[in-house]
Design a protein around this motif. Sequence first.
Motif, short mmCIF file in Angstrom:
data_model
loop_
_atom_site.label_atom_id
_atom_site.label_comp_id
_atom_site.label_asym_id
_atom_site.label_seq_id
_atom_site.Cartn_x
_atom_site.Cartn_y
_atom_site.Cartn_z
N GLY A 1 -13.52 -8.16 -7.58
CA GLY A 1 -13.09 -6.81 -7.24
C GLY A 1 -13.54 -5.74 -8.21
N ILE A 2 -12.99 -4.56 -7.98
CA ILE A 2 -13.31 -3.41 -8.81
C ILE A 2 -12.50 -3.45 -10.11
CG2 ILE A 2 -13.90 -1.98 -6.82
CD1 ILE A 2 -11.12 -0.76 -6.94
N GLN A 3 -12.76 -2.52 -10.98
CA GLN A 3 -12.09 -2.49 -12.28
C GLN A 3 -10.59 -2.34 -12.13
OE1 GLN A 3 -13.85 0.29 -15.00
NE2 GLN A 3 -12.23 0.07 -16.55
N THR A 4 -9.85 -3.01 -13.01
CA THR A 4 -8.40 -2.94 -12.97
C THR A 4 -7.83 -2.93 -14.39
OG1 THR A 4 -6.38 -4.05 -12.17
CG2 THR A 4 -8.19 -5.46 -12.86
N THR A 5 -6.62 -2.38 -14.52
CA THR A 5 -5.90 -2.43 -15.79
C THR A 5 -4.74 -3.43 -15.72
OG1 THR A 5 -4.49 -0.58 -15.08
CG2 THR A 5 -6.47 -0.05 -16.37
N HIS B 1 -10.56 -7.01 -10.67
CA HIS B 1 -9.61 -7.74 -9.83
C HIS B 1 -10.20 -9.10 -9.45
CE1 HIS B 1 -6.34 -4.93 -8.96
NE2 HIS B 1 -7.23 -3.96 -8.85
N PRO B 2 -9.46 -10.21 -9.70
CA PRO B 2 -9.93 -11.53 -9.26
C PRO B 2 -9.62 -11.71 -7.77
CG PRO B 2 -7.84 -11.77 -10.37
CD PRO B 2 -8.19 -10.30 -10.47
N THR B 3 -10.36 -11.01 -6.94
CA THR B 3 -10.06 -11.01 -5.50
C THR B 3 -10.24 -12.39 -4.88
OG1 THR B 3 -12.29 -10.14 -5.15
CG2 THR B 3 -10.47 -8.57 -5.10
N GLU C 1 -15.58 -5.21 -4.86
CA GLU C 1 -16.86 -4.54 -5.04
C GLU C 1 -17.75 -4.77 -3.82
OE1 GLU C 1 -18.73 -5.79 -8.68
OE2 GLU C 1 -17.68 -4.24 -9.83
N ASP C 2 -18.60 -3.79 -3.53
CA ASP C 2 -19.54 -3.93 -2.41
C ASP C 2 -20.43 -5.14 -2.65
OD1 ASP C 2 -18.56 -1.66 -1.19
OD2 ASP C 2 -20.03 -0.33 -2.15
N GLN C 3 -20.66 -5.90 -1.58
CA GLN C 3 -21.51 -7.07 -1.69
C GLN C 3 -22.99 -6.72 -1.57
OE1 GLN C 3 -19.96 -10.17 -2.42
NE2 GLN C 3 -18.42 -8.58 -2.75
#
Length: 271
Positions: free
Chosen positions: A154-158, A175-177, A228-230
Motif C-alpha cells: 500500500g501507500i505510505q502510512t504512519t 500499508h501491508p495490504t 499503490e498503483d500496480q
Amino acid sequence: MIGLLSFINWNVDPEIFSLGPLSIRWYGLLFASGFLLGYYIGERMLKSENVNQKWIDSLFFYIIIATVVGARLGHVFFYGWEYYSQHPAEIIKVWHGGLASHGGALGILIAMYLHSKKVTKRTMLWTLDRIVVPTALVAAFIRTGNLMNSEIYGIQTTMPWGFVFERNAETVAKHPTQIYEALCYLLSFVILSFLYWKTNVKNRPGFLLGAFFVLIFAARFFIEFIKEDQEAFEAGMALNMGQWLSVPFVLGGALLIYRAMKKPERVFKNS
C-alpha cells in the motif's frame, strides 16, 4: 520505545533455498500449500454429499489449470498488455510473477462450466457453490505469498504496523495490504464454511457463490484505496483497475444471493 515500534522493517528473501538451477520460493510454496489444503477441505465437503471421487479429482485438476492460466492472462490483458503485446514470449513465464485474481476468477468460471457439462452433468452453480469455500482460503495463502515477495503493498502510512519493504529500496512505512487482504479472505472462508456446514444455503443454487463474490471483491474494492498503483496507466484514475474489475463481481454476487433466496431449495441426488 514507541518510536522503535512505529514500523516493521521487512527484508525477507523470497527464495527459501536453491538446488542448482531450481529455486524454492515462499510464493510457490504457499501457492501449492493453499491448493493442497483447499483440495482436502473441498474433498471433505463433497464426500459429505457422497459425490463420486472421480468427480472430485477431475474438479480440482480443472481448478488448478484454470486458476493459473486465468490469473496469468488476466494480468497480461488487464494490467500489462502494453508490455506483453511487444514481448509475447514473456506471457508463458509465470515464474517471473504477474497473476491477477480477477483473471483467475474468470478462468474458474469457464472451467466450471466445462466441468459441469462434461463431468457432473449438474448445474454450474452447484459446482461453484462448493469450490468457493476452499478458494477463499487459497486466496489468503496467495496474498501471504505476495507479502513474502514484498509486492502489491500500500501507500505510505504512519500506523504502527506499517512495513518498510527494504528489498524494494523503500525508506518509509507502507500499508501491508497483502496482510489486510489475507485476513479478509480468511474471514470470508470462515463465514462461507459456517454457511455451508451449519445452514441449508448450499441447497439454494448461487447463494454461496454470490456470498463469495460480495465478501472477496468488496474487501478488494475498499483495500485498493490504500494500495499503490500496480501499473503506470492507473495514476490518474478515480478508481483503479482492480476496483473497476471488482464492481461487476460485487453486483453479480448480490444478484445471485437475491435470486437464490427467491427460489425454492434444490437437493441433488447422486446417481
